[in-house]
Scaffold this motif. Structure first.
Motif, PDB file in Angstrom:
ATOM      1  N   GLY A 334     148.949  16.527 -53.686  1.00 33.04           N
ATOM      2  CA  GLY A 334     150.186  16.273 -54.399  1.00 33.04           C
ATOM      3  C   GLY A 334     150.050  16.493 -55.887  1.00 33.04           C
ATOM      4  O   GLY A 334     148.952  16.618 -56.432  1.00 33.04           O
ATOM      5  N   GLY A 335     151.185  16.548 -56.584  1.00 29.21           N
ATOM      6  CA  GLY A 335     151.173  16.765 -58.015  1.00 29.21           C
ATOM      7  C   GLY A 335     150.675  18.160 -58.357  1.00 29.21           C
ATOM      8  O   GLY A 335     150.889  19.119 -57.607  1.00 29.21           O
ATOM      9  N   PHE A 336     149.991  18.301 -59.486  1.00 27.92           N
ATOM     10  CA  PHE A 336     149.569  19.636 -59.887  1.00 27.92           C
ATOM     11  C   PHE A 336     148.431  20.168 -59.010  1.00 27.92           C
ATOM     12  O   PHE A 336     148.184  21.373 -58.988  1.00 27.92           O
ATOM     13  N   LEU A 337     147.768  19.291 -58.230  1.00 29.22           N
ATOM     14  CA  LEU A 337     146.769  19.776 -57.271  1.00 29.22           C
ATOM     15  C   LEU A 337     147.444  20.629 -56.196  1.00 29.22           C
ATOM     16  O   LEU A 337     146.917  21.669 -55.780  1.00 29.22           O
ATOM     17  N   GLY A 338     148.614  20.185 -55.747  1.00 26.46           N
ATOM     18  CA  GLY A 338     149.363  20.966 -54.774  1.00 26.46           C
ATOM     19  C   GLY A 338     149.840  22.290 -55.342  1.00 26.46           C
ATOM     20  O   GLY A 338     149.895  23.300 -54.644  1.00 26.46           O
ATOM     21  N   MET A 339     150.182  22.288 -56.641  1.00 21.84           N
ATOM     22  CA  MET A 339     150.608  23.534 -57.292  1.00 21.84           C
ATOM     23  C   MET A 339     149.463  24.540 -57.327  1.00 21.84           C
ATOM     24  O   MET A 339     149.652  25.732 -57.037  1.00 21.84           O
ATOM     25  N   LEU A 340     148.261  24.082 -57.687  1.00 23.43           N
ATOM     26  CA  LEU A 340     147.098  24.967 -57.704  1.00 23.43           C
ATOM     27  C   LEU A 340     146.784  25.492 -56.310  1.00 23.43           C
ATOM     28  O   LEU A 340     146.466  26.676 -56.128  1.00 23.43           O
ATOM     29  N   ALA A 341     146.884  24.619 -55.317  1.00 24.39           N
ATOM     30  CA  ALA A 341     146.584  25.029 -53.952  1.00 24.39           C
ATOM     31  C   ALA A 341     147.564  26.090 -53.455  1.00 24.39           C
ATOM     32  O   ALA A 341     147.181  27.028 -52.751  1.00 24.39           O
ATOM     33  N   ALA A 342     148.834  25.936 -53.821  1.00 27.57           N
ATOM     34  CA  ALA A 342     149.836  26.911 -53.388  1.00 27.57           C
ATOM     35  C   ALA A 342     149.607  28.275 -54.034  1.00 27.57           C
ATOM     36  O   ALA A 342     149.773  29.321 -53.396  1.00 27.57           O
ATOM     37  N   ARG A 343     149.210  28.288 -55.293  1.00 28.78           N
ATOM     38  CA  ARG A 343     149.013  29.551 -56.013  1.00 28.78           C
ATOM     39  C   ARG A 343     147.698  30.236 -55.612  1.00 28.78           C
ATOM     40  O   ARG A 343     147.639  31.463 -55.455  1.00 28.78           O
ATOM     41  N   PHE A 344     146.639  29.448 -55.433  1.00 28.81           N
ATOM     42  CA  PHE A 344     145.311  30.017 -55.195  1.00 28.81           C
ATOM     43  C   PHE A 344     144.793  29.617 -53.810  1.00 28.81           C
ATOM     44  O   PHE A 344     143.620  29.286 -53.639  1.00 28.81           O
ATOM     45  N   ASP A 345     145.662  29.671 -52.826  1.00 27.79           N
ATOM     46  CA  ASP A 345     145.352  29.174 -51.485  1.00 27.79           C
ATOM     47  C   ASP A 345     144.117  29.842 -50.882  1.00 27.79           C
ATOM     48  O   ASP A 345     143.211  29.163 -50.389  1.00 27.79           O
ATOM     49  N   ASP A 346     144.038  31.147 -50.907  1.00 30.81           N
ATOM     50  CA  ASP A 346     142.919  31.855 -50.276  1.00 30.81           C
ATOM     51  C   ASP A 346     141.587  31.519 -50.940  1.00 30.81           C
ATOM     52  O   ASP A 346     140.585  31.247 -50.261  1.00 30.81           O
ATOM     53  N   GLN A 347     141.562  31.543 -52.287  1.00 30.76           N
ATOM     54  CA  GLN A 347     140.325  31.232 -53.004  1.00 30.76           C
ATOM     55  C   GLN A 347     139.894  29.788 -52.758  1.00 30.76           C
ATOM     56  O   GLN A 347     138.700  29.514 -52.557  1.00 30.76           O
ATOM     57  N   LEU A 348     140.854  28.867 -52.774  1.00 27.33           N
ATOM     58  CA  LEU A 348     140.535  27.459 -52.569  1.00 27.33           C
ATOM     59  C   LEU A 348     139.973  27.220 -51.177  1.00 27.33           C
ATOM     60  O   LEU A 348     138.947  26.553 -51.001  1.00 27.33           O
ATOM     61  N   ARG A 349     140.634  27.790 -50.195  1.00 30.13           N
ATOM     62  CA  ARG A 349     140.215  27.571 -48.806  1.00 30.13           C
ATOM     63  C   ARG A 349     138.825  28.163 -48.547  1.00 30.13           C
ATOM     64  O   ARG A 349     137.985  27.531 -47.899  1.00 30.13           O
ATOM     65  N   ALA A 350     138.566  29.352 -49.074  1.00 25.50           N
ATOM     66  CA  ALA A 350     137.267  29.986 -48.853  1.00 25.50           C
ATOM     67  C   ALA A 350     136.144  29.182 -49.493  1.00 25.50           C
ATOM     68  O   ALA A 350     135.079  28.963 -48.887  1.00 25.50           O
ATOM     69  N   ALA A 351     136.355  28.726 -50.734  1.00 22.95           N
ATOM     70  CA  ALA A 351     135.328  27.953 -51.427  1.00 22.95           C
ATOM     71  C   ALA A 351     135.117  26.594 -50.768  1.00 22.95           C
ATOM     72  O   ALA A 351     133.992  26.085 -50.692  1.00 22.95           O
ATOM     73  N   MET A 352     136.177  25.993 -50.274  1.00 17.34           N
ATOM     74  CA  MET A 352     136.066  24.711 -49.583  1.00 17.34           C
ATOM     75  C   MET A 352     135.261  24.857 -48.297  1.00 17.34           C
ATOM     76  O   MET A 352     134.341  24.078 -48.017  1.00 17.34           O
ATOM     77  N   LEU A 353     135.597  25.858 -47.492  1.00 16.74           N
ATOM     78  CA  LEU A 353     134.923  26.050 -46.204  1.00 16.74           C
ATOM     79  C   LEU A 353     133.446  26.367 -46.383  1.00 16.74           C
ATOM     80  O   LEU A 353     132.613  26.003 -45.541  1.00 16.74           O
ATOM     81  N   ALA A 354     133.116  27.004 -47.496  1.00 17.71           N
ATOM     82  CA  ALA A 354     131.710  27.334 -47.758  1.00 17.71           C
ATOM     83  C   ALA A 354     130.871  26.081 -47.969  1.00 17.71           C
ATOM     84  O   ALA A 354     129.644  26.123 -47.795  1.00 17.71           O
ATOM     85  N   ALA A 355     131.491  24.959 -48.322  1.00 26.58           N
ATOM     86  CA  ALA A 355     130.762  23.717 -48.578  1.00 26.58           C
ATOM     87  C   ALA A 355     131.075  22.626 -47.553  1.00 26.58           C
ATOM     88  O   ALA A 355     130.677  21.473 -47.740  1.00 26.58           O
ATOM     89  N   THR A 356     131.785  22.992 -46.478  1.00 25.24           N
ATOM     90  CA  THR A 356     132.183  22.021 -45.462  1.00 25.24           C
ATOM     91  C   THR A 356     131.423  22.282 -44.171  1.00 25.24           C
ATOM     92  O   THR A 356     131.215  23.438 -43.788  1.00 25.24           O
ATOM     93  N   LEU A 357     131.028  21.223 -43.482  1.00 21.45           N
ATOM     94  CA  LEU A 357     130.389  21.394 -42.179  1.00 21.45           C
ATOM     95  C   LEU A 357     131.311  22.195 -41.264  1.00 21.45           C
ATOM     96  O   LEU A 357     132.510  21.885 -41.175  1.00 21.45           O
ATOM     97  N   PRO A 358     130.796  23.221 -40.577  1.00 22.30           N
ATOM     98  CA  PRO A 358     131.657  24.085 -39.761  1.00 22.30           C
ATOM     99  C   PRO A 358     132.492  23.324 -38.742  1.00 22.30           C
ATOM    100  O   PRO A 358     133.666  23.652 -38.514  1.00 22.30           O
ATOM    101  N   SER A 359     131.912  22.319 -38.117  1.00 21.78           N
ATOM    102  CA  SER A 359     132.644  21.572 -37.087  1.00 21.78           C
ATOM    103  C   SER A 359     133.838  20.823 -37.673  1.00 21.78           C
ATOM    104  O   SER A 359     134.816  20.545 -36.970  1.00 21.78           O
ATOM    105  N   ILE A 360     133.787  20.498 -38.955  1.00 20.52           N
ATOM    106  CA  ILE A 360     134.899  19.812 -39.627  1.00 20.52           C
ATOM    107  C   ILE A 360     135.848  20.818 -40.258  1.00 20.52           C
ATOM    108  O   ILE A 360     137.065  20.733 -40.109  1.00 20.52           O
ATOM    109  N   GLY A 361     135.273  21.783 -40.965  1.00 21.70           N
ATOM    110  CA  GLY A 361     136.101  22.758 -41.668  1.00 21.70           C
ATOM    111  C   GLY A 361     136.981  23.572 -40.754  1.00 21.70           C
ATOM    112  O   GLY A 361     138.068  24.023 -41.150  1.00 21.70           O
ATOM    113  N   ALA A 362     136.556  23.769 -39.512  1.00 21.82           N
ATOM    114  CA  ALA A 362     137.322  24.590 -38.578  1.00 21.82           C
ATOM    115  C   ALA A 362     138.640  23.945 -38.178  1.00 21.82           C
ATOM    116  O   ALA A 362     139.563  24.636 -37.732  1.00 21.82           O
TER     117      ALA A 362
END
Length: 400
Positions: A334-362
């Motif tokens: 929410g707030g400006f975090l949601g704004m950043l996520a909407a604009r940079f969705d692909d970059q955010l998701r890729a960087a997040m998944l790279a640091a998340t356990l596969p069984s959770i990130g999936a």
């Protein structure tokens, strides 16, 4: 268990207690569903049709629900009665932040009946907030529908609120420390006042009315002028901690950087992801959330892109940590975090998944919440409505 609601007990006190429990159960079910037929209430609560009819009639008499005659498409016969919460019962909702004070009235049915925003050239003092709330309360009879009644006031604070004392222990961006917000407002408004952390309240509101309605395991992260905080719902229960201070994600250390947050801690989520830095990168000082959302969506200036991408990288680390710790179904931004996520969705998701356990990130779903101010007002109002729903016969409603 639900069938016990209707079970009789010997003596008038036993019957009265059961009646109150049944009224509470019906009102809670009506609010949860938005609107529901008497037949639906019978099925959901395992009460008899006669009992449901009597309870609904009593709630209508109290002015807490209304019944609409709705004819279902393609059916013959009499229209069914659909029950919904009244929009003539409301709660005063207050959301003080470092850049503005927002005051609104939210109806029991979930509608925002009134909202006003007081811009702040500097931090609002507690005395300012009390005075503006009192002035707004005096004006309500001119702007609200005739016959509207107020059940109390709720305050959403960007800071630490003690569950045991109800005091605001620390709200750094407001400059408040060990402040008895509820008592001062209650005396001024002549109604009960309840206070809690804004991010946790928005999490509750989003589960009941918004982007995670019906989700039982999620983490809400909010970024605003007051900093970064959050709310945790696990197994359909809000995790508030020993004294109601859980969810301070902004102070979680994620870097060895020297940048400090509003609490004075270095290398934290809030130190690396600040609304002020994002606004400054746009060459601005003061901007509304709506204006900032538009700019974040379209801006390409190098200064903005540099700050935004740095914040997105920090946000990805934060989301990975949250996912690995809580294994939520949804992470709601929410707030400006949601704004950043909407604009940079692909970059955010890729960087997040790279640091998340596969069984959770999936399986974790990252979503964006609705308008932050509305969420804070809804959440503040729920503090009042929770008390009303708990015992519909025990709340005095003040006419506006």
């Amino acid at each position: 268990m639900r069938a016990e609601l209707e079970r009789d007990r010997s003596g008038p006190q036993g019957k009265d207690a059961i009646r109150r429990q049944n009224l509470s159960a019906v009102l809670r079910a009506v609010r949860r569903s938005g609107s529901i037929s008497r037949t639906g209430l019978v099925q959901e609560l395992a009460l008899s049709r006669t009992t449901v009819g009597e309870l609904v009639t009593q709630l209508v008499g109290l002015g807490l629900v209304v019944e609409d005659d709705v004819k279902e498409t393609g059916t013959a016969g009499r229209p069914s009665h659909v029950v919904r919460a009244s929009d003539l019962v409301g709660a005063l909702a207050v959301n003080p932040e470092s850049d503005a004070l927002t005051i609104g009235v939210v109806s029991l049915g979930g509608r925002i009946l009134y909202r006003v925003r007081h811009e702040a050239g500097n931090v609002h003092s507690l005395d300012d907030v009390v005075a503006l709330c009192r002035a707004t309360s005096d004006e309500l009879r001119k702007v609200l529908p005739g016959g509207c009644r107020i059940a109390g006031a709720g305050v959403a604070i960007g800071g630490q609120v003690s569950k045991r004392s109800g005091r605001v222990l620390l709200a750094p961006r407001l400059g408040w420390r060990d402040a008895d917000v509820a008592s001062g407002l209650s005396r001024a408004l002549r109604m009960p006042v309840f206070v809690d952390n804004n991010a946790r309240l928005v999490a509750v509101a989003e589960q009941r009315h918004g982007a995670v309605r019906g989700v039982t395991d999620f983490v809400y992260l909010f970024g605003g002028a007051g900093g970064i905080g959050g709310g945790i719902v696990a197994g359909d229960a809000v995790l508030s901690g020993r004294d109601g201070l859980a969810g301070e994600f902004g102070h979680m250390r994620i870097s060895s950087a020297a940048d400090v947050d509003y609490g004075g801690f270095a290398g934290t989520v809030e130190a690396l992801i600040k609304r002020d830095d994002l606004v400054e990168s746009l060459g601005l000082r003061h901007v509304t959330d709506a204006e900032l959302e538009s700019l974040v969506r379209t801006e390409h200036a190098p200064a903005f892109m540099r700050v935004a991408r740095r914040q997105v990288r920090a946000l990805a680390v934060t989301l990975a940590n949250v996912a690995n710790i809580f294994d939520p179904e949804v992470i709601l931004l929410g707030g400006f975090l949601g704004m950043l996520a909407a604009r940079f969705d692909d970059q955010l998701r890729a960087a997040m998944l790279a640091a998340t356990l596969p069984s959770i990130g999936a399986t974790v779903d990252v979503r964006t919440a609705g308008e932050p101010v509305n969420g804070a007002l809804w959440g503040a109002a729920e503090l009042v409505f929770d008390r009303l729903v708990q015992d519909p016969l025990d709340v005095a409603l003040a006419k506006t």
